[in-house]
Design an enzyme around this catalytic site. Structure first.
Site, PDB file in Angstrom:
ATOM      1  N   GLU A 180       1.437  -2.230  -3.118  1.00  0.00           N
ATOM      2  CA  GLU A 180       1.356  -0.964  -3.941  1.00  0.00           C
ATOM      3  C   GLU A 180       2.592  -0.146  -3.899  1.00  0.00           C
ATOM      4  OE1 GLU A 180      -1.028  -2.657  -2.496  1.00  0.00           O
ATOM      5  OE2 GLU A 180      -2.965  -2.087  -3.586  1.00  0.00           O
ATOM      6  N   THR A 194      -1.886  -7.850  -6.251  1.00  0.00           N
ATOM      7  CA  THR A 194      -2.327  -7.854  -4.955  1.00  0.00           C
ATOM      8  C   THR A 194      -3.019  -9.200  -4.711  1.00  0.00           C
ATOM      9  OG1 THR A 194      -4.461  -6.755  -5.488  1.00  0.00           O
ATOM     10  CG2 THR A 194      -2.761  -5.493  -4.961  1.00  0.00           C
TER      11      THR A 194
HETATM   12  P1  AMP Z   1      -0.152  -6.970   0.626  1.00  0.00           P
HETATM   13  O1  AMP Z   1      -0.375  -6.292  -0.246  1.00  0.00           O
HETATM   14  O2  AMP Z   1      -0.610  -8.444   0.403  1.00  0.00           O
HETATM   15  O3  AMP Z   1       1.326  -7.031   1.091  1.00  0.00           O
HETATM   16  O4  AMP Z   1      -0.842  -6.449   1.857  1.00  0.00           O
HETATM   17  C1  AMP Z   1      -0.957  -5.302   2.322  1.00  0.00           C
HETATM   18  C2  AMP Z   1      -1.672  -4.970   3.555  1.00  0.00           C
HETATM   19  O5  AMP Z   1      -1.156  -5.880   4.539  1.00  0.00           O
HETATM   20  C3  AMP Z   1      -1.739  -3.709   4.284  1.00  0.00           C
HETATM   21  O6  AMP Z   1      -2.321  -2.949   3.271  1.00  0.00           O
HETATM   22  C4  AMP Z   1      -1.978  -3.906   5.600  1.00  0.00           C
HETATM   23  O7  AMP Z   1      -3.579  -4.058   5.565  1.00  0.00           O
HETATM   24  C5  AMP Z   1      -1.531  -5.239   5.846  1.00  0.00           C
HETATM   25  N1  AMP Z   1      -0.072  -5.119   6.439  1.00  0.00           N
HETATM   26  C6  AMP Z   1       1.136  -5.057   5.978  1.00  0.00           C
HETATM   27  N2  AMP Z   1       2.124  -4.913   7.075  1.00  0.00           N
HETATM   28  C7  AMP Z   1       1.642  -4.831   8.210  1.00  0.00           C
HETATM   29  C8  AMP Z   1       1.965  -4.818   9.483  1.00  0.00           C
HETATM   30  N3  AMP Z   1       3.117  -4.589   9.682  1.00  0.00           N
HETATM   31  N4  AMP Z   1       0.839  -4.724  10.589  1.00  0.00           N
HETATM   32  C9  AMP Z   1      -0.522  -4.940  10.074  1.00  0.00           C
HETATM   33  N5  AMP Z   1      -0.689  -4.952   8.908  1.00  0.00           N
HETATM   34  C10 AMP Z   1       0.130  -4.843   7.847  1.00  0.00           C
END
Ligand code: AMP
Length: 533
Positions: A326, A181
């Site tokens: 995840e 992450t």
């Molecule tokens: P990552 O692990 O870097 O892909 O980040 C995941 C996080 O990005 C999620 O827990 C959300 O908080 C945010 N996220 C991903 N897709 C979206 C979306 N379509 N709209 C709003 N937040 C999103």
């Protein structure tokens, strides 16, 4: 029924067998390569043989520090093909985090793009497990480098065996890939993806009610290959025999527009920042985007105004998806149900701006202190997810118990779920603004501000307040040559929100700080604002 394992090698074998002449178009530092799946198959097998020769053992990790291109794609299949695990490293991590993820994953071999060698050279003394470095370059000679031993990818491949067989006794539950992450707090957390999870995830990407990725598509993943396996697109595009366009290092919005026009890209995916950049250039220049049948946007909330601009002005279908490192990542996808297609335009775009329904095989719910939230589009709760491509733990990390409990992944995202089952991400738990005991969604405010014609982008953060506990403050970047005042922004917002939701302040900035994967770095903004007060 037969219990044939769901593993990665058959995905590539299918492309080799049925689509040998379909192309992977790959931009590297020096040129644009056009390879067929037949070529990719041979080169991947040669790489698999080379990795074995170099002593890589089953279950060990191979790290990549690389952009989106064909060599990275080959590694996607070669490492799992010999039972190893491909660890895609985010080269934009801080030096400390870079060292942490490489040592924590216990990477043995690193495949590094030529222009990224300095990133690894800077930390090489702190790497405890890597025994071999391979440089991904078009050049015949090895570049100058302090890394030892350093091999050239192409020279190794020349000596490799293009007929090398992939392992046949792979267990579908074995890990095939790994990402960390992009932590904004604490150390990055590692997630292992199994062969089975990746295969099932790829199948769902091809379903007509999901992204409907197919052999007909020309698929260009703009999302980096280190960001949740480029959302799984390199795996699924290969599986289906789609043409792939890999945009390579340091691309610009102009370059993406040119690639779409010249290669007739039909399908692409990336975070909102990418599409904001593309919008800027295509509204100024004259590009033909008519080949696009789907732009997928996720990673952060896609503002409704952006979806409307793509669809109404550019006639480009634009889809909102949600997921996380995840979750491999697809959890939900926003598409109109048949009965919604007759709704008024405004209502249709309201649905399209949500993060959509869970895709098949994914189960989700929202939970708050009173238990499971109602599906009424109003009650807020933390999103919990489970399914066959959802991680059940972090790799060797004692923070696993916080996120993985009672058979569910606790996402830290706050949602509402409406009667149709569409989720709306209201905020990260830690970004929600608590004002006078009531919650304000920073994401709702941001999306609304980004609908103002003078605004390029906006982030809203919670700032401590004596009386109200926290209050929203908006940080706004204006479009070139445009003007707006705090009062104008708040008047605009007052048409949509109660008075107590309106930001206490609107700060105009030249740019907003971002995380390594292009999300607003809200903590930095909040700290800056608090310090300046
Ligand atoms: P990552 O692990 O870097 O892909 O980040 C995941 C996080 O990005 C999620 O827990 C959300 O908080 C945010 N996220 C991903 N897709 C979206 C979306 N379509 N709209 C709003 N937040 C999103």
């Amino acid at each position: 029924m037969m219990n044939t394992p769901l593993t990665i090698p058959p995905m590539l074998e299918r492309a080799e067998r049925y689509f040998p002449t379909k192309q992977v178009i790959s931009r590297t530092l020096d040129k644009t390569h056009r390879l067929t799946y037949k070529d990719i198959g041979k080169r991947t097998r040669a790489l698999a043989s080379v990795l074995t020769e170099l002593g890589l053992k089953r279950g060990e990790r191979v790290g990549t520090v690389a952009w989106n291109h064909h060599r990275h794609l080959e590694a996607y299949f070669a490492a799992p093909g010999v039972g190893a695990v491909l660890h895609m490293i985010n080269m934009r991590l801080s030096a400390d985090h870079l060292v942490y993820v490489i040592n924590h994953a216990e990477d043995r071999i690193l495949l590094i793009d030529e222009d990224l060698l300095p990133v690894i050279e800077a930390v090489q003394d702190k790497l405890t497990t890597v025994h071999t470095f391979i440089v991904l370059t078009d050049k015949e000679q090895l570049p100058e480098s302090t890394l030892r031993p350093l091999y050239s990818y192409e020279s190794l491949l020349e000596k490799g065996n293009p007929q090398f067989p992939f392992l046949e006794d792979l267990d579908e539950h074995e890990p095939a890939a790994m990402c960390y992450t992009s932590a904004t707090t604490g150390k990055p957390k590692g997630v292992l993806y199994s062969h089975r999870g990746i295969t099932l995830h790829s199948l769902v990407q091809g379903m007509v009610d999901t992204t409907a990725l197919s052999e007909n598509d020309v698929c260009m993943p703009v999302v980096p290959m280190f960001h949740v396996n480029a959302w799984g697109l390199p795996f699924s595009a290969t599986f289906y025999g789609a043409t792939q366009v890999l945009p390579g290092p340091q691309f610009t919005p102009q370059l993406l527009a040119e690639l779409i026009e010249n290669e007739r890209v039909t399908f692409t995916g990336g975070v909102p920042t990418i599409w904001l950049g593309l919008l800027q250039v295509v509204q100024k220049g004259n590009y033909d985007l008519s080949s696009l049948r789907a732009v997928i946007c996720g990673g952060s909330a896609a503002p409704k105004s952006m979806i409307e601009t793509f669809e109404k002005k550019l006639k480009v279908p634009f889809f909102h998806a949600y997921g996380m490192t995840e979750t491999s990542p697809i959890v939900s996808y926003s598409r109109l149900k048949s009965h919604q297609q007759n709704w008024d335009e405004a209502d249709r775009f309201n649905v399209r701006a949500t993060q959509g329904m869970a895709v098949p095989l994914i189960d989700l719910k929202g939970v708050n202190e009173n238990g499971e939230i109602a599906w009424d589009g109003k009650e807020m709760g933390e999103l919990l997810i489970r399914g066959p491509w959802i991680a059940d733990q972090y790799h060797e990390d004692d923070r696993s118990d916080q996120a993985f409990r009672d058979g569910w992944l606790h996402t830290g995202d706050v949602v509402t779920i409406d009667e149709e089952g569409s989720i709306k991400i209201v905020d990260r738990t830690k970004d929600l603004i608590k004002s006078g005991g009531e919650w304000i969604s920073s994401v709702d405010l941001e999306n609304a501000i980004m609908g103002h014609e003078a605004v390029l982008e906006a982030a809203v953060v919670a700032v401590p307040h004596e009386k109200w506990q926290e209050r929203p403050v908006a940080c706004v970047v204006l479009k070139e040559g445009q003007n707006a005042t705090k009062e104008e922004i708040n008047d605009y917002l007052a048409q949509q929100f109660a008075k107590w939701w309106l930001p206490d302040d609107v700060i105009f900035m030249d740019q907003l700080p971002r995380t390594s994967v292009g999300k607003f770095l809200k903590r930095a903004l909040r700290d800056e604002i608090v310090k300046a007060r």
